[in-house]
Enzyme design. Sequence first.
Site, mmCIF file in Angstrom:
data_model
loop_
_atom_site.group_PDB
_atom_site.id
_atom_site.type_symbol
_atom_site.label_atom_id
_atom_site.label_comp_id
_atom_site.label_asym_id
_atom_site.label_seq_id
_atom_site.Cartn_x
_atom_site.Cartn_y
_atom_site.Cartn_z
ATOM 1 N N GLY A 162 0.771 -1.177 -0.164
ATOM 2 C CA GLY A 162 0.152 0.035 0.032
ATOM 3 C C GLY A 162 0.958 1.123 0.053
ATOM 4 N N SER A 163 0.419 2.287 0.540
ATOM 5 C CA SER A 163 1.286 3.432 0.677
ATOM 6 C C SER A 163 2.602 3.673 1.261
ATOM 7 C CB SER A 163 0.430 4.562 1.492
ATOM 8 O OG SER A 163 -1.076 4.626 0.828
ATOM 9 N N GLY A 166 4.198 0.897 2.351
ATOM 10 C CA GLY A 166 4.960 -0.412 1.705
ATOM 11 C C GLY A 166 5.571 0.126 0.527
ATOM 12 N N ALA A 179 1.890 9.295 2.598
ATOM 13 C CA ALA A 179 2.013 8.997 1.213
ATOM 14 C C ALA A 179 0.494 8.334 0.826
ATOM 15 C CB ALA A 179 2.793 7.739 0.952
ATOM 16 N N LYS A 191 2.112 10.482 19.696
ATOM 17 C CA LYS A 191 1.539 10.366 18.576
ATOM 18 C C LYS A 191 -0.183 9.934 18.625
ATOM 19 C CE LYS A 191 2.025 9.543 13.671
ATOM 20 N NZ LYS A 191 2.138 8.444 12.715
HETATM 21 P P1 NAP Z 1 -2.519 1.018 2.779
HETATM 22 O O1 NAP Z 1 -2.174 2.013 1.720
HETATM 23 O O2 NAP Z 1 -4.150 0.594 3.171
HETATM 24 O O3 NAP Z 1 -1.820 -0.329 2.636
HETATM 25 C C1 NAP Z 1 -1.894 -1.579 3.493
HETATM 26 C C2 NAP Z 1 -1.421 -2.567 2.613
HETATM 27 O O4 NAP Z 1 -1.473 -3.962 3.431
HETATM 28 C C3 NAP Z 1 -2.466 -3.082 1.201
HETATM 29 O O5 NAP Z 1 -1.701 -3.022 0.164
HETATM 30 C C4 NAP Z 1 -3.191 -4.184 1.600
HETATM 31 O O6 NAP Z 1 -3.379 -5.106 0.401
HETATM 32 C C5 NAP Z 1 -2.096 -4.922 2.423
HETATM 33 N N1 NAP Z 1 -2.514 -6.003 3.213
HETATM 34 C C6 NAP Z 1 -3.330 -6.178 4.136
HETATM 35 N N2 NAP Z 1 -3.350 -7.508 4.608
HETATM 36 C C7 NAP Z 1 -2.623 -8.333 3.888
HETATM 37 C C8 NAP Z 1 -2.081 -9.484 3.810
HETATM 38 N N3 NAP Z 1 -2.875 -10.569 4.401
HETATM 39 N N4 NAP Z 1 -1.006 -9.993 2.823
HETATM 40 C C9 NAP Z 1 -0.590 -9.014 2.054
HETATM 41 N N5 NAP Z 1 -0.854 -7.607 2.087
HETATM 42 C C10 NAP Z 1 -1.717 -7.368 2.995
HETATM 43 O O7 NAP Z 1 -1.872 1.278 4.309
HETATM 44 P P2 NAP Z 1 -0.948 2.595 4.691
HETATM 45 O O8 NAP Z 1 -1.594 3.835 4.391
HETATM 46 O O9 NAP Z 1 0.454 2.237 4.021
HETATM 47 O O10 NAP Z 1 -0.676 2.255 6.095
HETATM 48 C C11 NAP Z 1 -0.087 1.285 6.828
HETATM 49 C C12 NAP Z 1 0.153 1.527 8.351
HETATM 50 O O11 NAP Z 1 1.099 2.744 8.275
HETATM 51 C C13 NAP Z 1 -1.053 2.108 8.991
HETATM 52 O O12 NAP Z 1 -1.162 1.748 10.256
HETATM 53 C C14 NAP Z 1 -0.987 3.748 8.932
HETATM 54 O O13 NAP Z 1 -1.841 4.433 9.782
HETATM 55 C C15 NAP Z 1 0.494 3.734 8.962
HETATM 56 N N6 NAP Z 1 0.763 5.113 8.477
HETATM 57 C C16 NAP Z 1 0.686 5.569 7.002
HETATM 58 C C17 NAP Z 1 1.178 6.513 6.856
HETATM 59 C C18 NAP Z 1 0.698 7.025 5.365
HETATM 60 O O14 NAP Z 1 1.080 8.417 4.855
HETATM 61 N N7 NAP Z 1 -0.108 6.295 4.599
HETATM 62 C C19 NAP Z 1 1.893 7.560 7.325
HETATM 63 C C20 NAP Z 1 2.158 7.282 8.826
HETATM 64 C C21 NAP Z 1 1.654 6.076 9.288
HETATM 65 P P3 NAP Z 1 -4.554 -4.676 -0.737
HETATM 66 O O15 NAP Z 1 -3.445 -3.693 -1.519
HETATM 67 O O16 NAP Z 1 -4.633 -6.069 -1.368
HETATM 68 O O17 NAP Z 1 -5.479 -4.078 0.068
#
Ligand code: NAP
Length: 305
Positions: free
Chosen positions: A11-12, A14, A131, A184
């Site tokens: 996702g974002s 990753g 992201a 946080k």
């Molecule tokens: P996201 O974009 O929703 O990405 C999560 C990813 O995990 C998705 O690609 C999802 O797959 C995958 N996933 C879920 N279960 C899975 C499994 N069993 N096997 C393989 N892949 C799996 O989330 P995110 O925004 O990156 O956030 C991740 C964490 O970082 C969260 O706790 C968030 O609060 C934290 N965070 C995010 C940001 C940001 O800017 N985005 C900033 C700081 C902290 P699918 O693509 O198939 O749905």
Amino acid sequence: MSTTWHILGAGSLGTLWAARLARAGLPVRLILRNQTRLASYQSAGGLTLVEHGETRTYPVIGETPDSQEPIHRLLVACKAYDAEAAIAQLQQRLVPNVELILLQNGLGSQDAVAAQLTQARCLFASSTEGAFREGDWRVVFAGHGYTWLGDAAHPTPPLWLDDLHAAGIPHAWSTDILTRLWRKLALNCAINPLTVLYQCRNGGLQDHHCEVATLCAELSELLECCGQPAAALDLQDEVERVIHATAANYSSMYQDVANARRTEISYLLGYACHAATRHQLNLPHLQQLQVRLVDELLARGLPRD
Ligand code: NAP
């Protein structure tokens, strides 16, 4: 030969990590949910990162959880509510002294993972990078920031911080990572739920100064009671600074709700309220905030947890 970075969740965050590690020439493999997602990924030809208006695709190797290669280092980039189950699927592949880097926001998921893997080294991360997904396998690097990493059990930093340096991932080793995560969490509890309830940008909370101040007082009491006095220091001042500095932004919880996505409430406000109950603390405004937020989620057909 460097240890491979297995990245769970494309996702974002990753994608942000995978793209930067891969472009520094480090070995990276992405673990996707299943064959369908892998096929979709492969037909896209890699991960696309948009940064400063420039778009680049990185052909990082993808695999499914049932691939055979042992995992020595795992970056967990799922949402907090998915982390435990996603890691459980990999259990057979984790070497006994595997290192996990947990990027999840809030608290609760890290302990659940650590309890599941007693031999692993679990490092916690707290990031201010931002992201978002523009589509499948395409992520926009929206906010430059910093990532603090730490290990609540062992203060020694791992040698692979050099990889992050090589990849240009701004980071620092933190010996008080729990304090950072609690702080946080408290900032999030004071801002994000209210932006959902008032349907406003962060700056809109300037019109709800008293409510924010009351929540900060209760959150400070909770932090002190949970053995986190440093996380309580001048909390209200920082909350007000954040509201002012990010006035034009929509909070992550607001964006989740607006896009009809599940929120991470259980690991943020839910975790705080649960901790208050455990300590028999009466925090009426915080508890009431949770009730109001859950009502709002249910009214919108979203999960309450
Ligand atoms: P996201 O974009 O929703 O990405 C999560 C990813 O995990 C998705 O690609 C999802 O797959 C995958 N996933 C879920 N279960 C899975 C499994 N069993 N096997 C393989 N892949 C799996 O989330 P995110 O925004 O990156 O956030 C991740 C964490 O970082 C969260 O706790 C968030 O609060 C934290 N965070 C995010 C940001 C940001 O800017 N985005 C900033 C700081 C902290 P699918 O693509 O198939 O749905």
